[in-house]
Each structure stands twice: as structure tokens, then as C-alpha cells.
Design a protein around this motif. Structure first.
Motif, short mmCIF file in Angstrom:
data_model
loop_
_atom_site.label_atom_id
_atom_site.label_comp_id
_atom_site.label_asym_id
_atom_site.label_seq_id
_atom_site.Cartn_x
_atom_site.Cartn_y
_atom_site.Cartn_z
N MET A 1 82.03 13.58 -6.13
CA MET A 1 82.01 13.18 -4.72
C MET A 1 80.79 12.31 -4.43
SD MET A 1 83.31 13.15 -1.66
CE MET A 1 84.44 14.50 -1.30
N ARG A 2 79.63 12.70 -4.95
CA ARG A 2 78.42 11.91 -4.74
C ARG A 2 78.61 10.49 -5.27
NH1 ARG A 2 73.18 12.14 -3.54
NH2 ARG A 2 71.77 10.79 -4.68
N THR A 3 79.15 10.37 -6.48
CA THR A 3 79.39 9.05 -7.07
C THR A 3 80.36 8.24 -6.22
OG1 THR A 3 78.95 9.87 -9.29
CG2 THR A 3 80.27 7.86 -9.12
N ALA A 4 81.44 8.89 -5.77
CA ALA A 4 82.44 8.20 -4.94
C ALA A 4 81.83 7.76 -3.61
CB ALA A 4 83.64 9.10 -4.71
N LEU A 5 81.00 8.62 -3.02
CA LEU A 5 80.36 8.26 -1.74
C LEU A 5 79.35 7.13 -1.92
CD1 LEU A 5 79.95 11.77 -0.09
CD2 LEU A 5 81.27 9.84 0.83
N LEU A 6 78.64 7.11 -3.04
CA LEU A 6 77.70 6.00 -3.30
C LEU A 6 78.46 4.68 -3.38
CD1 LEU A 6 75.29 7.60 -5.91
CD2 LEU A 6 74.64 6.64 -3.69
N GLU A 7 79.60 4.69 -4.06
CA GLU A 7 80.41 3.47 -4.17
C GLU A 7 80.97 3.06 -2.82
OE1 GLU A 7 83.31 4.33 -7.20
OE2 GLU A 7 81.76 4.48 -8.76
N LEU A 8 81.46 4.03 -2.06
CA LEU A 8 82.00 3.75 -0.73
C LEU A 8 80.91 3.22 0.19
CD1 LEU A 8 84.39 3.89 1.27
CD2 LEU A 8 83.69 6.25 1.76
N GLN A 9 79.73 3.82 0.13
CA GLN A 9 78.61 3.40 0.96
C GLN A 9 78.23 1.95 0.66
OE1 GLN A 9 75.01 6.01 1.88
NE2 GLN A 9 74.28 4.83 0.15
N ALA A 10 78.11 1.60 -0.61
CA ALA A 10 77.72 0.23 -0.98
C ALA A 10 78.74 -0.79 -0.48
CB ALA A 10 77.57 0.13 -2.50
N ALA A 11 80.01 -0.49 -0.64
CA ALA A 11 81.05 -1.43 -0.20
C ALA A 11 81.14 -1.51 1.31
CB ALA A 11 82.41 -1.02 -0.78
N THR A 12 81.03 -0.37 1.97
CA THR A 12 81.17 -0.33 3.43
C THR A 12 80.02 -1.06 4.12
OG1 THR A 12 82.38 1.76 3.29
CG2 THR A 12 81.42 1.21 5.43
N ARG A 13 78.84 -0.93 3.60
CA ARG A 13 77.68 -1.59 4.22
C ARG A 13 77.81 -3.11 4.23
NH1 ARG A 13 72.40 1.74 2.12
NH2 ARG A 13 72.68 3.56 3.47
N ARG A 14 78.68 -3.66 3.39
CA ARG A 14 78.90 -5.11 3.35
C ARG A 14 79.95 -5.56 4.38
NH1 ARG A 14 78.43 -3.98 -2.29
NH2 ARG A 14 80.69 -4.01 -2.55
N PRO B 1 81.54 -6.63 7.83
CA PRO B 1 80.93 -7.27 9.00
C PRO B 1 80.72 -6.33 10.19
CG PRO B 1 82.84 -8.52 8.23
CD PRO B 1 82.76 -7.28 7.42
N GLY B 2 81.60 -5.38 10.42
CA GLY B 2 81.49 -4.50 11.58
C GLY B 2 80.70 -3.23 11.35
N CYS B 3 80.16 -3.06 10.14
CA CYS B 3 79.40 -1.85 9.83
C CYS B 3 77.96 -1.99 10.27
CB CYS B 3 79.46 -1.57 8.33
SG CYS B 3 78.51 -0.11 7.86
N ARG B 4 77.54 -1.07 11.12
CA ARG B 4 76.15 -1.06 11.58
C ARG B 4 75.32 -0.04 10.80
NH1 ARG B 4 76.28 -2.01 17.89
NH2 ARG B 4 74.36 -0.85 17.64
N GLU B 5 75.98 1.04 10.38
CA GLU B 5 75.31 2.06 9.56
C GLU B 5 76.39 2.84 8.82
OE1 GLU B 5 72.30 5.91 9.92
OE2 GLU B 5 73.08 5.00 11.75
N PHE B 6 76.12 3.18 7.59
CA PHE B 6 77.01 4.03 6.80
C PHE B 6 76.11 4.67 5.76
CE2 PHE B 6 80.27 5.35 3.88
CZ PHE B 6 81.37 5.61 4.69
N ARG B 7 75.83 5.95 5.95
CA ARG B 7 74.88 6.64 5.09
C ARG B 7 75.33 8.08 4.91
NH1 ARG B 7 69.55 5.05 4.69
NH2 ARG B 7 70.01 3.66 6.42
N PHE B 8 75.23 8.59 3.71
CA PHE B 8 75.58 9.98 3.49
C PHE B 8 74.38 10.75 2.96
CE2 PHE B 8 76.15 8.58 -0.84
CZ PHE B 8 75.81 9.69 -1.59
#
Length: 101
Positions: free
Chosen positions: A26-39, A41-48
Motif C-alpha cells: 500500500m505504501r508503494t502504491a500510495l507513493l506512486e499515486l502521490q507522485a502522479a497526482t501531484r502533476r 493541473p487541478g491538484c493543490r495538495e496530495f499527501r499521505f
């Protein structure tokens, strides 16, 4: 001509419980999701955050510029791929009333 109202940002805090034994995945999957989501345009914050004393417990803080940005995020390949992994036992939003401003 009247101005249209500015879109309201959407901020959510979510508890994620990984299925037993899947905390590292889950940690690995969330790290990947976080990196992609932060790119996005409408993302202001995405952190786990992961609990210090429980490998399967996570907290996600997400903030999108608008409801449309959040809806787009939910349809993007990196988001659907995360959910397809089926690592979560539960995903539960924390009620706004519980949070202080």
C-alpha cells in the motif's frame, strides 16, 4: 454580465486501512499515486501519512481546485490503477465537522 462564482476547492482527509499484510505494498502504491497526482493541473495538495505503530494504517490529505478536478482525478489511469490493486480493506473520509479550520 455577472461574474461566475469561483470554483471551490475540494479538501478531503481520508483514513485508509490496508488489508492485513499489505502495508508495504500500500505504501508503494500510495507513493506512486502521490507522485502522479501531484502533476495534475487541478491538484493543490496530495499527501499521505503512514501510522508509526501500524503498517496498515494511512491518512490521505487531498485538495483539488474544484469538483471537476477531483472528478477528473478519479478517472485518470494512475488513480484507476491504484484502486485496481485492491489493497484497501476500508477507505473512509473524515467528516469535516471533526476538523478545525
Amino acid at each position: 454580465m455577472p461574474e461566475s462564482p469561483a470554483p471551490q476547492n475540494i479538501r478531503k482527509v481520508v483514513r485508509i486501512a490496508a488489508k492485513p499484510g499489505t502495508g508495504p505494498a500500500m505504501r508503494t502504491a500510495l507513493l506512486e499515486l502521490q507522485a502522479a497526482t501531484r502533476r495534475e493541473p487541478g491538484c493543490r495538495e496530495f499527501r499521505f501519512y503512514q501510522a508509526l505503530d501500524e503498517d496498515e494504517a494511512f491518512l490521505l490529505v487531498e485538495d483539488f481546485a474544484s469538483q471537476a478536478a477531483l472528478q477528473t482525478h478519479m478517472r485518470l489511469p494512475h488513480t484507476t490503477a491504484f484502486f485496481a490493486l485492491d489493497l484497501a480493506a476500508s477507505i473512509q473520509a473524515i467528516e469535516r465537522a471533526w476538523l478545525s479550520d
